[in-house]
Structures are given as structure tokens and as C-alpha cells.
Write a protein that holds these residues in place. Structure first.
Motif, short mmCIF file in Angstrom:
data_model
loop_
_atom_site.label_atom_id
_atom_site.label_comp_id
_atom_site.label_asym_id
_atom_site.label_seq_id
_atom_site.Cartn_x
_atom_site.Cartn_y
_atom_site.Cartn_z
N LYS A 3 0.85 -1.18 0.00
CA LYS A 3 0.00 0.00 0.00
C LYS A 3 0.89 1.23 0.00
N ASP A 7 -1.72 5.48 2.61
CA ASP A 7 -2.67 4.47 3.07
C ASP A 7 -2.20 3.82 4.37
N GLN A 8 -0.91 3.61 4.47
CA GLN A 8 -0.37 3.01 5.69
C GLN A 8 -0.53 3.97 6.88
N LYS A 11 -4.14 3.86 8.01
CA LYS A 11 -4.46 2.64 8.73
C LYS A 11 -3.94 2.68 10.16
N LEU A 12 -2.75 3.28 10.32
CA LEU A 12 -2.18 3.37 11.66
C LEU A 12 -2.78 4.51 12.48
N LYS A 17 -7.90 11.67 6.48
CA LYS A 17 -8.19 11.75 5.04
C LYS A 17 -7.96 13.15 4.50
#
Length: 183
Positions: A3, A7-8, A11-12, A17
Motif C-alpha cells: 500500500k 494508506d499506511q 491505517k495506523l 483523510k
């Protein structure tokens, strides 16, 4: 599949956004500006190179066209000389008198066989000797003038009537060399 870094981070939970979208827009704008600047710089240099190449090609084409036109004109003049000589030449079928003349271009004495009247006319300058394709032709003086306008190398011999007249100061003016002297 790996990714993207954005994106990483999402996720973390290290980025949200809004930040990711803001970074993407900023990166896209920077890329667009860089492409625009690079293209303008390259276009300036490449435009000069293209313009120089175009000008060089135009000059070369112009030179080639001039050479082609010159060759065509020379070919046309040679054809005109050939036609003039062949249509106006005097036929020497029954020549029994040898007429010697000096070739203007290679300084050699050459000779042709002509009739007595043609010999007299050649000596007085009424006729001339022309050459085409290593052959000799006798043509009238007026025709020789037309040929010389087109090609000076085609007329080998044309007697000058004034040259036969002696000067007033010449001590040998009373001793005239006859025109029919054979040498």
C-alpha cells in the motif's frame, strides 16, 4: 500488494483523510508546475534547434534547386546550340580545298576540307567554324554570333575582317598577304 505510504499512515491513525487529500493535491500541483516549467525551458531550446534545422534545410533545398536549374539551363543551351548548328550548317560534301585554322582553346592547328568559295568566305569572316560533339561545322557569321551568345566554346574560328586591314603606321602595309595562301 504494498500500500502507499499515505494508506499506511491512515491505517495506523497517524494521518487523516483531509491531510492525505491535501498532500495529493499539493503534489499534483507541484508536478504540474514542474512539467510546465520544464516543457517551457525545453521548448525554448528545442524551438531554437528546430528553427535552425528548418533554416538549414531551406538553405540546402534552395542551393539544390539552384544547381538543378543551372544544370537544366546548361542542358537547354547545349540543345539550342545543337539545333542551331544542325539547321544552319553549310554542307561540305565536295570539299577539295584544305582550310587550316587555329583552334582557340587548345592552340592547335586543325583543318577541314571545303570548297574554294567557302574558303574565301571563311578567310573574310563571312563564315565561321563551329564545333559540337568533336565535329566541325561551317556556319554563317550571323549564326555564329547567336551561338556565341549561348556558348562561347562552340565557335572555334571566326575571322576578324578588321584584323586583315593593315594599320596606317605599318611599314609592311603595301605587302598584303593573300587570303588564299595555303600553309
Amino acid at each position: 500488494m504494498s500500500k502507499s505510504l499515505a494508506d499506511q499512515f491512515l491505517k495506523l491513525g497517524l494521518a487523516d483523510k483531509k491531510q492525505v487529500q491535501k498532500d495529493k493535491n499539493e503534489k499534483r500541483k507541484n508536478d504540474k508546475v514542474n512539467r510546465k516549467n520544464r516543457v517551457e525551458t525545453d521548448d525554448g531550446e528545442s524551438k531554437q534547434a528546430v528553427e535552425q534545422a528548418r533554416l538549414a534545410k531551406v538553405a540546402k533545398d534552395r542551393q539544390l534547386n539552384l544547381e538543378r536549374q543551372q544544370k537544366a539551363q546548361e542542358k537547354s543551351l547545349v540543345a539550342q546550340v545543337k539545333q542551331i548548328i544542325e539547321t544552319t550548317r553549310i554542307h561540305l560534301d565536295d570539299g577539295d580545298v584544305k582550310f587550316n585554322f587555329a583552334d582557340r582553346f587548345d592552340n592547335k592547328i586543325k583543318s577541314i576540307y571545303v570548297s574554294a568559295q567557302i574558303q574565301v568566305d571563311l578567310a573574310r569572316g563571312k563564315l565561321a567554324i563551329a564545333t559540337f560533339e568533336n565535329r566541325f561545322f561551317v556556319v554563317p557569321q550571323a549564326v555564329a554570333a547567336k551561338i556565341m551568345e549561348r556558348s562561347t566554346t562552340s565557335i572555334l574560328f571566326l575571322a576578324d575582317p578588321q584584323a586583315a586591314q593593315p594599320d596606317d603606321d605599318d611599314p609592311y602595309k603595301d605587302y598584303v598577304i593573300p587570303d588564299d595562301l595555303m600553309w
